[in-house]
Design an enzyme around this catalytic site. Sequence first.
Site, PDB file in Angstrom:
ATOM      1  N   HIS A  64       0.851  -1.200   0.000  1.00  0.00           N
ATOM      2  CA  HIS A  64       0.000   0.000   0.000  1.00  0.00           C
ATOM      3  C   HIS A  64       0.889   1.255   0.000  1.00  0.00           C
ATOM      4  CE1 HIS A  64      -3.058   2.850   1.189  1.00  0.00           C
ATOM      5  NE2 HIS A  64      -3.949   1.926   1.536  1.00  0.00           N
TER       6      HIS A  64
ATOM      7  N   GLU B  45      -0.594   1.155  -5.494  1.00  0.00           N
ATOM      8  CA  GLU B  45      -0.392  -0.074  -4.732  1.00  0.00           C
ATOM      9  C   GLU B  45      -0.359  -1.281  -5.665  1.00  0.00           C
ATOM     10  OE1 GLU B  45      -3.519  -0.119  -1.743  1.00  0.00           O
ATOM     11  OE2 GLU B  45      -3.677   2.056  -1.925  1.00  0.00           O
TER      12      GLU B  45
END
Length: 300
Positions: free
Chosen positions: A169, A272
Amino acid sequence: MTLSELNQRYAIGNHVQFKEIADGVIIAEIANQHAVANIALQGAHIATFQPRGEEPVIWLSPYAKFAPGKSIRGGVPICWPWFGPHKTDSKLPGHGYARTVPWEVLETQALPDGSTFLRFGLIESDATRAQWPHPSTVQLDVTVGKALRVELATSNTGKAAFELGEALHTYFHISDVAKMTIRGLENCEYLDKVQDFARFIQKDGIVIESEVDRVYVNTAADCVIEDKGLKRAIRIAKQGSKSTVVWNPWTEKADKMGDFGENGHRGMVCVESGNALENVVTVAPGETHKLVAIYSVEKL
């Protein structure tokens, strides 16, 4: 392992040192001829990465909280073993538990090209096994050099296959969101979480002018963040990933989160690399699945 034991066993001169930056929070400080970086042992969370002579590549909020069991705003949180809400139990933490539990240092190494290699292993506990009952081992390999290479490896040590959702992330440092375009996802399908998971096709480069939360599916393509303000591009190359998530919470949501700071969302964007929604991975007994992302800087 105590701080003293970590330094005795895994420190490498001035290249890798372990420090306690808050009560119960230890980080590895990496400094070599190519770059500097910090990695928190909680979550094996890469907090910073900055090549020599460059602006930071990884964004860390100046208001990020380093505390046991709390997620860190910025850096490279590891979403594992599911992405987003748990499929059947809404009480379990969003994006899984890997980013908020302790990891152990398994190896550090100074590489011949001047880069630094670190390997971390997820520590299992009764609490983690209650959330993820599948026998497995998880390791994160990090190579800090001119580029940052991150490899998340999940091995199925049990006798039955399991389904895995995951993502790195990553928050990227940019000059200003208004001066940035993301390339590489043209003509890809995406599910728009801001519009109740409606499905669209990306026509051109991604320009962000409001809240964006999209899961691009069935794409293994590199992404490039073109930043006119810093006159550079950040390339995100990946392997073992079929999903790319693009996220910026914009003003209202960032203000509610409390750890972005005023207009903090303007200096970051998340791109991500992972496997989410229809791209979750099935890992068979005895198999290892590897998710790799490589972050590098190019001149515009």
